[in-house]
Design an enzyme around this catalytic site. Structure first.
Site, mmCIF file in Angstrom:
data_model
loop_
_atom_site.group_PDB
_atom_site.id
_atom_site.type_symbol
_atom_site.label_atom_id
_atom_site.label_comp_id
_atom_site.label_asym_id
_atom_site.label_seq_id
_atom_site.Cartn_x
_atom_site.Cartn_y
_atom_site.Cartn_z
ATOM 1 N N TRP A 1 -2.575 -2.726 9.919
ATOM 2 C CA TRP A 1 -2.671 -2.773 8.468
ATOM 3 C C TRP A 1 -2.366 -1.421 7.820
ATOM 4 O O TRP A 1 -2.372 -1.325 6.584
ATOM 5 C CB TRP A 1 -4.086 -3.171 8.058
ATOM 6 C CG TRP A 1 -4.472 -4.577 8.345
ATOM 7 C CD1 TRP A 1 -5.165 -5.039 9.424
ATOM 8 C CD2 TRP A 1 -4.222 -5.721 7.518
ATOM 9 N NE1 TRP A 1 -5.352 -6.393 9.320
ATOM 10 C CE2 TRP A 1 -4.786 -6.830 8.161
ATOM 11 C CE3 TRP A 1 -3.576 -5.894 6.290
ATOM 12 C CZ2 TRP A 1 -4.724 -8.116 7.614
ATOM 13 C CZ3 TRP A 1 -3.524 -7.163 5.746
ATOM 14 C CH2 TRP A 1 -4.092 -8.267 6.413
ATOM 15 N N ASP B 1 -12.072 -5.314 12.354
ATOM 16 C CA ASP B 1 -10.820 -4.642 12.692
ATOM 17 C C ASP B 1 -10.720 -3.250 12.086
ATOM 18 O O ASP B 1 -11.284 -2.952 11.046
ATOM 19 C CB ASP B 1 -9.608 -5.479 12.300
ATOM 20 C CG ASP B 1 -9.642 -5.965 10.860
ATOM 21 O OD1 ASP B 1 -10.734 -6.139 10.307
ATOM 22 O OD2 ASP B 1 -8.565 -6.178 10.302
ATOM 23 N N ARG C 1 0.801 -1.230 0.000
ATOM 24 C CA ARG C 1 0.000 0.000 0.000
ATOM 25 C C ARG C 1 0.827 1.270 0.000
ATOM 26 O O ARG C 1 0.278 2.344 0.236
ATOM 27 C CB ARG C 1 -0.997 -0.049 1.163
ATOM 28 C CG ARG C 1 -1.970 -1.202 0.990
ATOM 29 C CD ARG C 1 -3.119 -1.238 1.971
ATOM 30 N NE ARG C 1 -4.016 -2.303 1.576
ATOM 31 C CZ ARG C 1 -3.942 -3.571 1.995
ATOM 32 N NH1 ARG C 1 -3.000 -3.918 2.857
ATOM 33 N NH2 ARG C 1 -4.771 -4.479 1.556
ATOM 34 N N ASP D 1 -14.671 -9.768 13.063
ATOM 35 C CA ASP D 1 -13.621 -9.315 12.152
ATOM 36 C C ASP D 1 -13.798 -7.837 11.804
ATOM 37 O O ASP D 1 -13.508 -7.398 10.693
ATOM 38 C CB ASP D 1 -13.635 -10.157 10.863
ATOM 39 C CG ASP D 1 -12.309 -10.125 10.134
ATOM 40 O OD1 ASP D 1 -11.266 -10.058 10.799
ATOM 41 O OD2 ASP D 1 -12.309 -10.160 8.897
ATOM 42 N N THR E 1 1.992 -5.249 4.512
ATOM 43 C CA THR E 1 1.347 -4.688 3.321
ATOM 44 C C THR E 1 1.162 -3.178 3.435
ATOM 45 O O THR E 1 0.877 -2.520 2.436
ATOM 46 C CB THR E 1 -0.035 -5.329 3.078
ATOM 47 O OG1 THR E 1 -0.863 -5.132 4.226
ATOM 48 C CG2 THR E 1 0.097 -6.821 2.789
#
Length: 685
Positions: free
Chosen positions: A249, A312, A137, A310, A181
């Site tokens: 992330w 997140d 990213r 999930d 990532t």
């Protein structure tokens, strides 16, 4: 509007005034603290992650004249169905730097597209612990170097002039489930990097590295060891927290005046099974502030207690200054998968507008939290599911589930996922991409094994259920919708947008179009077809007095957009027109393609398309056998969506499993680790 502009200028001047006396890279640090001008030197534009450019040569009155200035193909890098192109190019002194999903980096002339140098990562194609597509990213820059995280869980520094590797530091081993990532952040001699692996039972952390040498200066673990802050939110006497996920992330933000670095934290592990991890489970699904120099804890705010959905926090946090009730306030915001934007005071982590703890549905087996935070304001996506034939129960956000599928919205890939959320100080709006999707949540027992998936359940969109999106302007003062577009495609799982002082929001769509919207009203002002999925956030820059808008177009493996390896750059003096559009991405869940007879083998990941079955729809006679063979780089399986009709078990690359279908029926199946993969077997007498 004047008040918003004044606040923006005050923030920029305040950041400049707080410059360290002996910065490691004084020029980059100054650019990072200042409002974004001709150069774009970090993933979020500057330290705030606002993705706001002060350039206004391109504006609402002339954006319709925008055409392609140049376009290039990135030599096949990241070209294939397993890759996603989600990085914003960086630009400094007329040179553009872009990274692909294969961790390859290219330097180009930002005015002409001429290649200057290239770095080929040589990343191991056998890496099997990638959660959600091969993606990188973005980059960071400082001290004459570019910094990137790689899927093999290492941080790499490249010489900006030559592309030669200066250093490479392992953060962890990819074989243990880790990867990177997110784009790193550089500031004042330090490179900050998150890590992935929340679906593999890892222990999340933020790592600070010396920018010159790559030496690790400190780590702050998002999962507390016994005796550390937050340890009492995990079951005492257990080591569940040490494999509890909570990965990072996103690119952090940083306030040099306060001396804090900020980031958002991902889901707990196992994702869908809370039975053994009683408690709120810090610091899963939280926003966190640390001392930027030492890594010492400052504050946190947990968006979802004891997350089993999930949900997140994966989108980058955004720093902004505002005025509320006549008082200047220092804000921080993050767009969650729940569909809400969480707006806090960045000095202390307290709600800036209001967040209420409310009772939620309970299931003692899941050890659910009694209450959850509900932000005051509007959600950007629907938060209740509709009952669908074949399912017995549907609910709203925070509905519980166990071993029978329950339909819940937002899904765990709903709301805003990895996509960034820009902020305009001119309008006072956040620009929030969202995914509208229902998932069928189920829990099952899962044994922790190092390097293998550890999710404790799954979620998949019901067959033929819609998968769409929203693009919403949220007023930062009220957390309410100022305007909203309903989009035919999911846009919260990749992409994002960039906003400018010219009154425009630039964003891409999975169908290959790049759009310019009026930042104040949402009216569409321009549209351009690029041929490949436009799922990366644009970059705005200037060379020799001319403003450009750049976007990487190469598709997104989760959204099913057309893959490619291209860069498009636009300007008012451009001569290139739009090109033919690609096939449209799916808008409903389920397998696509013709139903084929006479098939005895289904290939998993056929033809360099990692997340697919080929053929995806077959017709058999009762008693016939079908072999499932995994040709992909990642482990996959094929498991019936409803009931326990069949399951191949997890197949590594090259492995196969033959199944015999003895009963007539219409069987839809998914890959359990990657539940956006669908197939269908029709068995007839």
């Amino acid at each position: 509007m004047l008040r918003h502009v004044a606040v923006s200028l005050t923030l920029g001047l305040l950041l400049v005034a707080s410059a360290p006396a002996t910065a490691a890279d004084a020029e980059i640090d100054r650019l990072l603290r200042s409002p974004v001008g001709k150069d774009w030197v970090t993933n979020g534009g500057n330290l705030t992650n606002q993705r706001y450019s002060t350039l206004k040569q391109i504006n609402t009155s002339n954006v319709g004249q925008l055409k392609g200035a140049w376009t290039v193909r990135l030599k096949g890098s990241g070209l294939g169905g397993k890759y996603s192109h989600e990085a914003s190019p960086l630009v400094k002194d007329g040179i553009m730097y872009v990274v692909t999903g294969n961790d390859d980096v290219f330097a180009l002339n930002a005015k002409t597209g001429e290649f200057l140098w290239e770095y080929w990562s040589g990343i191991d194609q056998a890496i099997s612990t990638v959660c959600c597509g091969w993606a990188n990213r973005g980059l960071a820059m400082g001290e004459g170097q570019l910094y990137l995280g790689q899927l093999d869980a290492t941080v790499v520094a490249l010489d900006m002039k030559t592309g030669k590797k200066a250093w490479q530091t392992p953060i962890e081993k990819w074989q243990n489930g880790y990867g990177i990532t997110s784009a790193p952040l550089y500031y004042d001699g330090i490179v900050y990097s998150g890590i992935t692996g929340g679906e593999f039972g890892v222990r999340g952390r933020l790592t600070a590295l010396d920018a010159k040498t790559g030496e690790i200066k400190w780590r702050w673990y998002t999962l507390p060891a016994p005796g550390e802050i937050g340890a009492d939110t995990w079951p005492p006497g257990t080591d569940h927290a040490m494999r509890g996920g909570a990965t990072i992330w996103n690119t952090p933000a940083l306030d040099p005046e306060l001396g804090h670095v900020y980031f958002a934290v991902g889901n707990c592990g196992p994702d869908y099974d809370g039975a053994m991890r009683e408690g709120d489970n810090l610091f899963c699904t939280s926003m966190v502030a640390l001392d930027a120099k030492t890594g010492k804890y400052v504050w946190h705010f947990q968006q979802v207690h004891h997350d089993i959905w999930d949900y997140d926090a994966a989108s980058p946090v955004v720093l902004f200054d505002t005025v509320i009730n006549g008082q200047p306030r220092k804000g921080i915001a993050e767009a969650g998968r729940t569909g809400w934007v969480y707006i806090l005071d960045r000095t202390n982590g307290k709600p800036l507008i209001g967040i209420e703890e409310r009772p939620v549905p309970q299931d003692p087996r899941q050890k659910t939290a009694k209450t959850q935070p509900f932000p005051v304001g509007d959600a950007v996506v629907p938060q209740c599911a509709t009952l669908i034939e074949g399912y017995e129960k549907a609910g709203c956000i925070y509905e519980t589930f166990w071993e029978e599928p329950v339909l819940i919205q937002p899904s765990g890939v709903g709301g805003t996922n990895w996509s960034p959320m820009p902020y305009s100080p001119d309008t006072g709006y956040f620009y929030v991409p969202g995914t509208v999707r229902t998932s069928a949540f189920t829990r099952f027992s899962d044994k922790y094994v190092v390097g293998l998936r550890y999710t404790g359940g799954s979620q998949a969109a019901p067959i033929n259920s819609p998968m769409t999106g929203t693009f919403t302007a949220i007023d930062a003062k009220t957390n309410k919708i100022a305007w909203q577009h309903k989009t035919p495609y999911r846009i919260g799982g990749g992409g994002g947008s960039t906003v400018t002082a010219g009154g425009l929001v630039f964003r891409g769509e999975p169908d290959g179009n790049v759009l310019a919207l009026d930042a104040k009203t949402g009216a569409e002002r321009w549209r351009f077809q690029t041929q490949f999925g436009a799922d990366a956030p644009p970059t705005v820059y200037e060379v020799d007095g001319e403003q450009y808008v750049a976007i990487s177009v190469g598709g997104n493996s989760l959204q099913g957009s057309t893959f490619g390896d291209a860069l498009w750059v636009f300007s008012l003096n451009g001569k290139l027109g739009p090109v033919a559009g690609p096939p449209k991405p799916p808008t409903v869940a389920g397998p696509i393609g013709p139903i084929l007879s006479g098939i005895d083998t289904v290939t998993i990941s056929p033809g360099n398309v990692e997340y697919a079955f080929g053929p995806s729809r077959v017709r058999l006679k009762t008693g016939q056998s079908l072999t499932f063979k995994n040709a992909g780089d990642l482990p996959h399986n094929a498991a019936a969506m409803l009931g326990n009709a069949f399951d191949t078990g997890i197949l590594a690359k090259g492995e196969s499993k033959k199944l015999t279908f003895s009963k007539p029926g219409n069987y839809y199946y998914i890959c359990t680790p990657h539940p956006w993969m669908y197939g269908q077997v029709i068995v007839e007498d």
